[in-house]
Design a protein around this motif. Structure first.
Motif, PDB file in Angstrom:
ATOM      1  N   ASP A 206      45.864  48.086  50.199  1.00 47.02           N
ATOM      2  CA  ASP A 206      44.959  49.154  50.596  1.00 47.02           C
ATOM      3  C   ASP A 206      45.287  49.531  52.039  1.00 47.02           C
ATOM      4  N   PRO A 207      45.751  50.751  52.296  1.00 45.43           N
ATOM      5  CA  PRO A 207      46.107  51.142  53.671  1.00 45.43           C
ATOM      6  C   PRO A 207      44.919  51.188  54.618  1.00 45.43           C
ATOM      7  N   MET A 208      43.704  51.245  54.086  1.00 43.59           N
ATOM      8  CA  MET A 208      42.549  51.268  54.978  1.00 43.59           C
ATOM      9  C   MET A 208      42.305  49.918  55.637  1.00 43.59           C
ATOM     10  N   LEU A 209      42.997  48.880  55.188  1.00 44.77           N
ATOM     11  CA  LEU A 209      42.855  47.560  55.793  1.00 44.77           C
ATOM     12  C   LEU A 209      43.817  47.350  56.960  1.00 44.77           C
ATOM     13  N   ARG A 210      44.573  48.369  57.329  1.00 37.51           N
ATOM     14  CA  ARG A 210      45.546  48.217  58.402  1.00 37.51           C
ATOM     15  C   ARG A 210      44.846  48.005  59.749  1.00 37.51           C
ATOM     16  N   GLU A 211      45.618  47.559  60.729  1.00 35.44           N
ATOM     17  CA  GLU A 211      45.069  47.255  62.042  1.00 35.44           C
ATOM     18  C   GLU A 211      44.396  48.485  62.650  1.00 35.44           C
ATOM     19  N   ILE A 212      43.237  48.267  63.293  1.00 39.31           N
ATOM     20  CA  ILE A 212      42.467  49.388  63.830  1.00 39.31           C
ATOM     21  C   ILE A 212      42.510  49.450  65.345  1.00 39.31           C
ATOM     22  N   GLY A 213      43.319  48.601  65.991  1.00 34.90           N
ATOM     23  CA  GLY A 213      43.397  48.642  67.443  1.00 34.90           C
ATOM     24  C   GLY A 213      42.092  48.219  68.087  1.00 34.90           C
ATOM     25  N   CYS A 214      41.701  48.968  69.084  1.00 38.55           N
ATOM     26  CA  CYS A 214      40.456  48.664  69.812  1.00 38.55           C
ATOM     27  C   CYS A 214      39.549  49.874  69.724  1.00 38.55           C
ATOM     28  N   SER A 252      28.171  46.334  36.489  1.00 38.17           N
ATOM     29  CA  SER A 252      29.220  46.849  35.593  1.00 38.17           C
ATOM     30  C   SER A 252      30.534  46.096  35.748  1.00 38.17           C
ATOM     31  N   ASP A 253      30.844  45.650  36.967  1.00 38.08           N
ATOM     32  CA  ASP A 253      32.140  45.011  37.203  1.00 38.08           C
ATOM     33  C   ASP A 253      32.017  43.518  37.460  1.00 38.08           C
ATOM     34  N   GLU A 254      30.854  42.938  37.175  1.00 37.11           N
ATOM     35  CA  GLU A 254      30.651  41.528  37.477  1.00 37.11           C
ATOM     36  C   GLU A 254      31.569  40.629  36.653  1.00 37.11           C
ATOM     37  N   ALA A 255      31.793  40.995  35.432  1.00 43.43           N
ATOM     38  CA  ALA A 255      32.661  40.173  34.586  1.00 43.43           C
ATOM     39  C   ALA A 255      34.068  40.092  35.156  1.00 43.43           C
ATOM     40  N   GLN A 256      34.505  41.157  35.801  1.00 44.20           N
ATOM     41  CA  GLN A 256      35.839  41.172  36.383  1.00 44.20           C
ATOM     42  C   GLN A 256      35.923  40.232  37.576  1.00 44.20           C
ATOM     43  N   ILE A 257      34.852  40.143  38.366  1.00 45.98           N
ATOM     44  CA  ILE A 257      34.868  39.316  39.567  1.00 45.98           C
ATOM     45  C   ILE A 257      34.938  37.840  39.203  1.00 45.98           C
ATOM     46  N   VAL A 258      34.256  37.441  38.138  1.00 48.52           N
ATOM     47  CA  VAL A 258      34.225  36.031  37.765  1.00 48.52           C
ATOM     48  C   VAL A 258      35.156  35.734  36.595  1.00 48.52           C
ATOM     49  N   ALA A 259      36.186  36.525  36.437  1.00 48.44           N
ATOM     50  CA  ALA A 259      37.130  36.319  35.333  1.00 48.44           C
ATOM     51  C   ALA A 259      37.746  34.931  35.414  1.00 48.44           C
ATOM     52  N   ASN A 260      37.758  34.284  34.287  1.00 52.36           N
ATOM     53  CA  ASN A 260      38.341  32.942  34.168  1.00 52.36           C
ATOM     54  C   ASN A 260      37.670  31.926  35.087  1.00 52.36           C
ATOM     55  N   GLY A 261      36.455  32.188  35.450  1.00 54.87           N
ATOM     56  CA  GLY A 261      35.723  31.243  36.284  1.00 54.87           C
ATOM     57  C   GLY A 261      36.133  31.248  37.737  1.00 54.87           C
ATOM     58  N   ALA A 262      37.031  32.127  38.162  1.00 55.24           N
ATOM     59  CA  ALA A 262      37.481  32.188  39.555  1.00 55.24           C
ATOM     60  C   ALA A 262      36.397  32.811  40.420  1.00 55.24           C
ATOM     61  N   LYS A 263      36.255  32.292  41.640  1.00 50.44           N
ATOM     62  CA  LYS A 263      35.201  32.746  42.535  1.00 50.44           C
ATOM     63  C   LYS A 263      35.702  33.542  43.721  1.00 50.44           C
ATOM     64  N   LEU A 264      36.905  33.241  44.207  1.00 54.15           N
ATOM     65  CA  LEU A 264      37.350  33.747  45.500  1.00 54.15           C
ATOM     66  C   LEU A 264      38.143  35.043  45.362  1.00 54.15           C
ATOM     67  N   GLU A 265      37.904  35.962  46.282  1.00 57.10           N
ATOM     68  CA  GLU A 265      38.690  37.172  46.437  1.00 57.10           C
ATOM     69  C   GLU A 265      39.345  37.107  47.812  1.00 57.10           C
ATOM     70  N   VAL A 266      40.656  37.125  47.853  1.00 58.58           N
ATOM     71  CA  VAL A 266      41.409  36.931  49.093  1.00 58.58           C
ATOM     72  C   VAL A 266      41.909  38.279  49.595  1.00 58.58           C
ATOM     73  N   ILE A 267      41.671  38.545  50.877  1.00 60.26           N
ATOM     74  CA  ILE A 267      42.137  39.768  51.528  1.00 60.26           C
ATOM     75  C   ILE A 267      42.940  39.371  52.758  1.00 60.26           C
ATOM     76  N   VAL A 268      44.205  39.741  52.792  1.00 59.34           N
ATOM     77  CA  VAL A 268      45.076  39.464  53.940  1.00 59.34           C
ATOM     78  C   VAL A 268      45.141  40.732  54.788  1.00 59.34           C
ATOM     79  N   CYS A 269      44.653  40.655  55.995  1.00 55.60           N
ATOM     80  CA  CYS A 269      44.605  41.856  56.827  1.00 55.60           C
ATOM     81  C   CYS A 269      44.828  41.483  58.291  1.00 55.60           C
ATOM     82  N   HIS A 270      43.993  41.989  59.199  1.00 58.87           N
ATOM     83  CA  HIS A 270      44.277  41.893  60.622  1.00 58.87           C
ATOM     84  C   HIS A 270      43.050  41.396  61.389  1.00 58.87           C
ATOM     85  N   ALA A 271      43.304  40.922  62.604  1.00 61.97           N
ATOM     86  CA  ALA A 271      42.259  40.265  63.381  1.00 61.97           C
ATOM     87  C   ALA A 271      41.064  41.182  63.619  1.00 61.97           C
TER      88      ALA A 271
END
Length: 618
Positions: A206-214, A252-271
């Protein structure tokens, strides 16, 4: 009784000695502060109307009545009608001038109250599901400014991150991973995913997660000023990214979030994206971003509950990284102002409409792999989007930073001081897990304490540890003694009874699940404040070594929560928005100019995932 005797026998003691006498018999009581302030004020000068405006009336409190009665019996010129809960600060000497004494008693008035918690902060009332969302925010690895690619250390950090994520997946499950489209974030996520085969190499971007500077002027201010127009776009982009990714689960999308019993959603972004998300999610003033610091490849964990409450489980958790992978920490930049209103709506709508044709089902801005699983995001093309962006009230700005929050400005500005350039680095450690039956560590708690000792030994070799202080509670004493087996023998443990568990230090906001009567907080709030004022302050002239060594305090989670809120000048009632694991590390840096930075909170990376715990055994 002692205060009453002092107030009715005013000729027996000099008014200038009363605060010191009070401190000897127990200091940490708000009513004592109110009575002392009234007596000293009556003896030397009457308070101006501006000093008493907005202060709460404690005359109806049954604990305050005897003290107020004693003060009133001595106050003939100016009776006490609306006493403020003022705490007594240590004075330089008993011979202080009346003006300095009066100023010292009144300069630290009641703590600023934050706004009430907004449970519908994500505008999902009536649409939220019943599952807790667990969002893991990760900063990318170290990179080269010249090429924007990870350097050797950054690649090693990303590889170790993958190992840690694999451990978290084994216990909690990782449902999906996404990143910003910046080269350093993409490389970090791809290296980490080598240890997560269940994702099949599928990653969303997602390009909106890019660094935002100050994007907004921080409070306290930074030395190099940035023109206002430079914050304009970054603040809107940060707010748009926050509203898209940080929210409760929907039905509506809750089943997708807990698919296969997984709990965590990981987002790699910037400080600075992470800093912004944390302040917005916890409903802190956005301009507080510079009070936080993040390591490369550190883990920050947010839990968002269906009720609208949010809890920070860890911040900048990098304890799993070896010493060679921890470069010098610097204050970063970032965190935008959330009060961007129409600008955020316009930018978000423009980005959304441009991506609508290329993003199937309006789920993703861009996808690194066409077969990657759909990432749960807010809708981006419906009419409701624009309404959501406009109907949310802007975040209320916080108060100005008080650089003299510890009343030590006269010491730190003295050119003759040997410590006027010293940064105090304070490590707050929660004790290991214990059993309520005997209040002693259980087997797991002892193993946690040993892991803590290994971590402290690493920190000692790199920074040095000058002293270790624990509360007098057996579980804290045990934790400290087990950890000290890994440290040099010349380190001796000290005890402080003020550091013992305080229960609930003040009524939390949002309120806790269990009702606690007001009198429960009366002595606990005062004792927590007394512990804070005794231990959390800038370096003194008599503090010992002038090098920036670490001071370790082994205490309890509610003390740690309260001290962090107070040190960062955040509303104290926000303490329940934080969670602290057993034997986790929280690091505060206190600068000579009065600035404070949180380097990590609840860092438990040194503890194997199989040994992690936060609740005690009953």
């Amino acid at each position: 009784r002692y205060v009453f005797d002092l107030s009715t026998n005013a000729t027996a003691q000099s008014p200038l000695q009363w605060p010191h006498l009070l401190s000897r018999v127990g200091l940490p009581c708000a009513a004592l502060g109110a009575a002392a302030a009234a007596l000293v004020s009556q003896s030397h000068s009457s308070p101006s109307p501006s000093q008493s405006d907005g202060r709460s009336d404690c005359s109806s409190n049954r604990f305050c009545k005897p003290l107020l009665a004693g003060a009133a019996s001595a106050a003939t010129a100016a009776p006490l009608t609306a006493a403020a809960p003022i705490y007594i600060n240590p004075l330089p000497s008993v011979d202080a001038s009346p003006d300095s004494l009066h100023s010292n008693l009144r300069c630290c008035g009641p703590l600023c109250r934050g706004a009430k918690w907004n449970r519908n902060w994500d505008v999902m009332e009536g649409q939220a599901g019943s599952q807790v969302r667990h969002i893991v925010l990760i900063r990318h690895g170290r990179y080269s400014l010249a090429s924007s690619h990870l350097d050797d250390m950054g690649r090693e950090q990303a590889d170790l991150l993958g190992i840690r994520l694999a451990e978290l997946h084994a216990k909690h499950g990782i449902a999906r991973l996404m990143s910003s489209n910046s080269t350093r974030a993409v490389e970090t996520s791809e290296l980490a995913m080598r240890h997560l085969p269940h994702l099949n190499g599928k990653r969303a971007e997602d390009p909106m997660l890019r660094e935002i500077g100050c994007p907004c002027p921080p409070e306290p201010p930074m030395n190099n000023y940035r023109a206002e127009y430079r914050y304009h776009e970054g603040s809107a982009l940060a707010e748009a990214a926050f509203r898209r990714h940080i929210h409760r689960s929907s039905r509506s999308d809750e089943a997708q979030i807990v698919a296969n019993g997984a709990k965590l959603e990981v987002i790699v972004c910037h400080a600075n994206v992470i800093r912004y998300f944390i302040c917005r999610a916890l409903q802190f003033p956005p301009e507080a971003w510079l009070r936080f610091s993040l390591d490369h490849c550190s883990i920050t964990w947010l839990s968002i509950f269906p009720s609208g409450e949010v809890c920070l489980r860890s911040f900048s958790d990098s304890g799993y990284l070896p010493k060679r992978c921890l470069p010098s920490r610097l204050l970063g930049f970032g965190l935008s102002c959330a009060a961007v209103g129409a600008a955020s709506a316009a930018l978000y709508t423009e980005l959304s409409s441009s991506a609508a044709s290329s993003a199937p089902d309006n789920k993703l801005m861009s996808v690194a792999d066409p077969s990657a699983p759909a990432v749960y995001l807010r809708p981006v093309t419906s009419d409701q989007l624009l309404n959501n962006l406009r109907c949310c009230d802007p975040v209320l700005p916080g108060t100005k930073w008080n650089n003299n929050w510890d009343n030590r400005h006269w010491r730190t500005t003295d050119s003759s001081s040997s410590n006027n350039n010293k940064i105090r680095s304070i490590i707050l450690v929660r004790h290991g897990r214990f059993h309520h039956s005997d209040r002693l560590l259980d087997d797991l708690g002892r193993r946690q304490a040993e892991q803590l000792g290994n971590r402290l030994a690493q920190l000692h070799r790199r920074y040095g540890i000058s002293r270790i202080i624990s509360s007098s509670a057996p579980r804290a004493v045990q934790t400290a003694e087990l950890a000290m087996r890994y440290l040099p023998n010349n380190l001796k443990r000290q005890e402080c009874h003020l550091l013992t568990e305080v229960g609930w230090p003040c009524p939390p906001e949002p309120p806790g699940a269990h009702f606690v009567p007001e009198f429960y907080y009366h002595d606990r709030a005062a004792r927590a404040e007394a512990a804070f004022r005794r231990h959390i302050h800038r370096a003194d002239d008599d503090a010992g070594e002038s090098t920036n060594e670490l001071e370790v305090f082994v205490c309890h989670r509610n003390i740690i929560r309260y001290m962090v809120c107070r040190a960062l000048q955040l509303p104290p009632e926000a303490w329940l928005r934080f969670s602290v694991d057993h034997c986790s590390i929280t690091w505060l840096d206190l600068y000579p100019d009065g600035r404070v930075c949180l380097r990590c909170f609840g860092d438990s990376g040194h503890v194997p995932v199989s040994l992690l715990s936060k609740d005690n055994v009953r």
